[in-house]
Design a protein around this motif. Structure first.
Motif, mmCIF file in Angstrom:
data_model
loop_
_atom_site.group_PDB
_atom_site.id
_atom_site.type_symbol
_atom_site.label_atom_id
_atom_site.label_comp_id
_atom_site.label_asym_id
_atom_site.label_seq_id
_atom_site.Cartn_x
_atom_site.Cartn_y
_atom_site.Cartn_z
ATOM 1 N N ALA A 6 78.847 116.988 40.847
ATOM 2 C CA ALA A 6 77.940 115.867 40.607
ATOM 3 C C ALA A 6 78.424 114.628 41.333
ATOM 4 C CB ALA A 6 77.821 115.599 39.108
ATOM 5 N N ARG A 123 66.547 115.081 45.538
ATOM 6 C CA ARG A 123 66.048 115.301 44.184
ATOM 7 C C ARG A 123 65.842 116.792 43.914
ATOM 8 N NH1 ARG A 123 60.900 112.047 43.831
ATOM 9 N NH2 ARG A 123 60.997 111.880 46.082
ATOM 10 N N ARG A 125 67.643 119.193 45.242
ATOM 11 C CA ARG A 125 68.956 119.796 45.039
ATOM 12 C C ARG A 125 69.547 119.463 43.676
ATOM 13 N NH1 ARG A 125 71.786 122.101 49.558
ATOM 14 N NH2 ARG A 125 73.542 122.162 48.120
ATOM 15 N N ARG A 126 69.201 118.288 43.143
ATOM 16 C CA ARG A 126 69.703 117.950 41.813
ATOM 17 C C ARG A 126 69.197 118.937 40.759
ATOM 18 N NH1 ARG A 126 69.304 112.363 43.425
ATOM 19 N NH2 ARG A 126 67.242 112.100 42.469
ATOM 20 N N THR A 130 72.708 124.062 39.962
ATOM 21 C CA THR A 130 73.133 124.177 38.578
ATOM 22 C C THR A 130 73.688 125.571 38.336
ATOM 23 O OG1 THR A 130 72.348 124.225 36.275
ATOM 24 C CG2 THR A 130 70.756 124.803 37.978
ATOM 25 N N GLY A 183 62.971 112.689 37.598
ATOM 26 C CA GLY A 183 63.906 112.891 38.702
ATOM 27 C C GLY A 183 63.781 111.882 39.817
#
Length: 226
Positions: A6, A123, A125-126, A130, A183
């Motif tokens: 992160a 955004r 990729r965020r 995971t 997001g």
């Protein structure tokens, strides 16, 4: 794809045989929040070496390179990639899309065009970076963020506004809450909410606390906006 730490800057490799063009693209990447350039390459061979040693997150590749084809490079690498090229032949565009590129920008394009795609990619990729399994809602949201809406421009809104409306749901939320759920950045959420409020798509209510400025709370108005 493995999860990334992160807060880490997304690393970009720029591949273009014109060093001046490559530098322009690199400058745009460097100026975009959340990204850094890990190298530039003028040939497929140079790009392969840098991919192996730098392991970038995103490849920005031209199609026609001195020793090969940028689309073939993208396909072989299996990397997230944009194609930035003057090539507009339908077959070339189809090949690029079939190779899995997230964006195809036709040269010459504006800095804003590339910046916008980079922002969408960050955004995207965020969501997908995971260690946990993605549900259908996650996948749909990631695709919408990266590729936008297929609605025509006359539909009255943008893909980002649809995300903001989805985040509002049937309740009442602040811009900060909408930003977190959708997001997008808080500033973007605030701008989109204000624009929709001006069109009557959402309503605004001021909530006064014991101290400080009143908080703006937004809700769907029920007026068709899409």
């Amino acid at each position: 794809m493995t999860a990334k730490k992160a807060g880490r800057l997304l690393q970009v490799l720029v591949v273009d045989d014109d060093f001046r063009v490559a530098q322009i693209h690199a400058d745009v990447v460097t100026a975009t929040r959340g990204f850094e350039v890990v190298g530039t390459a003028r040939t497929v061979a140079e790009a392969r070496e840098l991919i192996a040693t730098r392991q970038p997150d995103l490849l920005l590749a031209d199609v026609y390179l001195p020793d090969g084809n940028g689309i073939d490079l993208v396909r072989a690498s299996g990397m997230d990639a944009f194609v930035l090229s003057a090539a507009t032949e339908p077959a070339t565009v189809r090949c690029a899309l079939a190779a899995g590129v997230h964006a195809y920008l036709v040269k010459p394009f504006t800095r804003q065009s590339l910046t916008e795609r980079l922002d969408r990619f960050a955004r995207y990729r965020r969501i997908v970076d995971t260690p946990h399994a993605l549900n259908q809602k996650d996948i749909d949201k990631a695709l919408s963020l990266m590729h936008g809406s297929t609605r025509p421009a006359s539909a009255g809104g943008s893909a980002t506004e649809q995300l903001v409306l989805d985040a509002l749901g049937d309740g009442e939320r602040s811009a900060a809450e909408v930003a977190e759920l959708s997001g997008v950045s808080r500033a973007t959420a605030q701008r989109r909410l204000a624009a929709m409020a001006g069109r009557g798509v959402v309503t605004v209510r001021l909530k006064y606390g014991q101290s400080g400025r009143p908080e703006h709370l937004y809700a769907r108005s029920g007026k068709p906006g899409w």
